[in-house]
Motif scaffolding. Structure first.
Motif, PDB file in Angstrom:
ATOM      1  N   LEU A 161      42.855  38.914  36.733  1.00  0.00           N
ATOM      2  CA  LEU A 161      41.741  38.493  37.598  1.00  0.00           C
ATOM      3  C   LEU A 161      41.332  37.060  37.286  1.00  0.00           C
ATOM      4  O   LEU A 161      41.054  36.264  38.185  1.00  0.00           O
ATOM      5  CB  LEU A 161      40.540  39.424  37.411  1.00  0.00           C
ATOM      6  CG  LEU A 161      40.653  40.827  38.014  1.00  0.00           C
ATOM      7  CD1 LEU A 161      39.447  41.663  37.624  1.00  0.00           C
ATOM      8  CD2 LEU A 161      40.790  40.767  39.540  1.00  0.00           C
ATOM      9  N   LYS A 188      39.568  37.752  45.719  1.00  0.00           N
ATOM     10  CA  LYS A 188      38.631  36.978  44.899  1.00  0.00           C
ATOM     11  C   LYS A 188      38.001  35.933  45.806  1.00  0.00           C
ATOM     12  O   LYS A 188      38.684  35.050  46.320  1.00  0.00           O
ATOM     13  CB  LYS A 188      39.358  36.304  43.737  1.00  0.00           C
ATOM     14  CG  LYS A 188      38.427  35.673  42.706  1.00  0.00           C
ATOM     15  CD  LYS A 188      39.277  35.100  41.562  1.00  0.00           C
ATOM     16  CE  LYS A 188      38.461  34.837  40.334  1.00  0.00           C
ATOM     17  NZ  LYS A 188      39.307  34.343  39.216  1.00  0.00           N
ATOM     18  N   GLY A 192      34.085  33.549  43.372  1.00  0.00           N
ATOM     19  CA  GLY A 192      34.560  34.347  42.237  1.00  0.00           C
ATOM     20  C   GLY A 192      34.261  35.829  42.295  1.00  0.00           C
ATOM     21  O   GLY A 192      34.625  36.578  41.387  1.00  0.00           O
ATOM     22  N   ILE A 194      34.677  39.736  43.248  1.00  0.00           N
ATOM     23  CA  ILE A 194      35.872  40.565  43.426  1.00  0.00           C
ATOM     24  C   ILE A 194      35.579  41.685  44.418  1.00  0.00           C
ATOM     25  O   ILE A 194      34.572  42.383  44.304  1.00  0.00           O
ATOM     26  CB  ILE A 194      36.311  41.169  42.074  1.00  0.00           C
ATOM     27  CG1 ILE A 194      36.651  40.070  41.062  1.00  0.00           C
ATOM     28  CG2 ILE A 194      37.479  42.128  42.253  1.00  0.00           C
ATOM     29  CD1 ILE A 194      37.797  39.166  41.449  1.00  0.00           C
TER      30      ILE A 194
END
Length: 211
Positions: A161, A188, A192, A194
Motif C-alpha cells: 500500500l 488509493k 492517500g 484506501i
C-alpha cells in the motif's frame, strides 16, 4: 484451441475489453512460458504447472487482472510473483516502451528462468526481475502506478500500500477464509485514502512472506 481462438473467446466472455489488451495477448507466445511437454496445452484457458510448486495463471485471469487494474501505456507496474514471466510479458506489451514492469519472485530458479526467457523474447528493456519477498515489494523502485499480485495474501500487505502511488490501483487476491479467496481491487485516492472493491472468487497459490 489456437491463440487467435483463445483471444476471441476471452473477448466474447468479457475478460478482454480493450483492444490494447487483446493485441498484447496476441503478441506474447504463451507456449514459450510453459514446460516443453505442456506446449500443446498453451492456449487452453487454464493454469499450468511451471515447476517449484507454482503455476502459470489461466489466460482469462491474466487478462482480467490487467483490465481490472486499468494498466495502460506508460504505466510503471509492480508485479508480485513473477512465476514464468508470462504475465509480466503481457503487461510489458500494454505499457509499451514508455512504461516499465518491475517483477519480484521469491524462488531464485523461477526468477532466473523468467529473466532469461523475457530477455530472449525481447522484453529485457522493459521488464526488470528481482528475487525477494514479494510482500515487501521493491521499495527502491517505488512508487508504482499499478500493482498486480499473483499469489493470495492473508491480508493486504501494508508495504505494498505504501508503494502504490496516490491515484494508483492494486489488484490482489486475499484469503478471506480457509480455502476461500477473493480478488480485491484497491484504489488509493490522490489524498492517500484506501478504498477496496471485491471483484470475484479466485484460486491462487499462497503469498509466502519471510516475516
Amino acid at each position: 484451441m489456437n491463440k487467435e481462438e483463445l483471444i476471441a473467446k476471452l473477448i466474447r466472455e468479457g475478460y478482454i475489453a480493450r483492444k490494447e489488451v487483446a493485441e498484447a495477448m496476441l503478441k506474447v507466445p504463451r507456449e514459450e512460458f510453459v514446460p516443453e511437454e505442456l506446449r500443446p496445452y498453451a492456449y487452453e484457458d487454464r493454469p499450468l504447472p511451471i515447476g517449484e510448486g507454482q503455476t502459470i495463471s489461466a489466460p482469462h485471469m491474466v487478462a482480467y487482472m490487467i483490465e481490472a487494474a486499468g494498466i495502460k501505456r506508460g504505466d510503471k507496474v509492480l508485479e508480485v510473483g513473477t512465476g514464468s514471466g508470462y504475465h509480466a510479458a503481457v503487461m510489458a506489451e500494454v505499457v509499451g516502451p514508455e512504461g516499465h514492469v518491475f517483477t519480484i519472485e521469491r524462488i531464485p530458479e523461477l526468477a532466473e528462468r523468467a529473466k532469461e526467457r523475457l530477455e530472449r523474447l525481447g522484453y529485457g528493456d522493459r521488464v526488470t526481475v528481482y528475487v525477494g519477498d514479494g510482500s515487501k515489494g521493491i521499495p527502491e523502485e517505488a512508487p508504482f502506478d499499478k500493482i498486480i499480485v499473483t499469489a493470495a495474501a492473508k491480508e493486504i500487505p501494508e508495504e505494498l500500500l505504501r508503494q502504490l502511488k496516490p491515484g494508483g490501483i492494486m489488484v490482489i487476491p486475499v484469503e478471506e477464509a480457509p480455502g476461500f479467496q477473493v480478488l480485491y481491487r484497491v484504489h488509493k485516492s490522490p489524498d492517500g485514502k484506501i478504498r477496496i472493491e471485491k471483484l470475484l472468487p479466485v484460486m491462487f497459490v499462497p503469498l509466502v512472506s519471510d516475516s
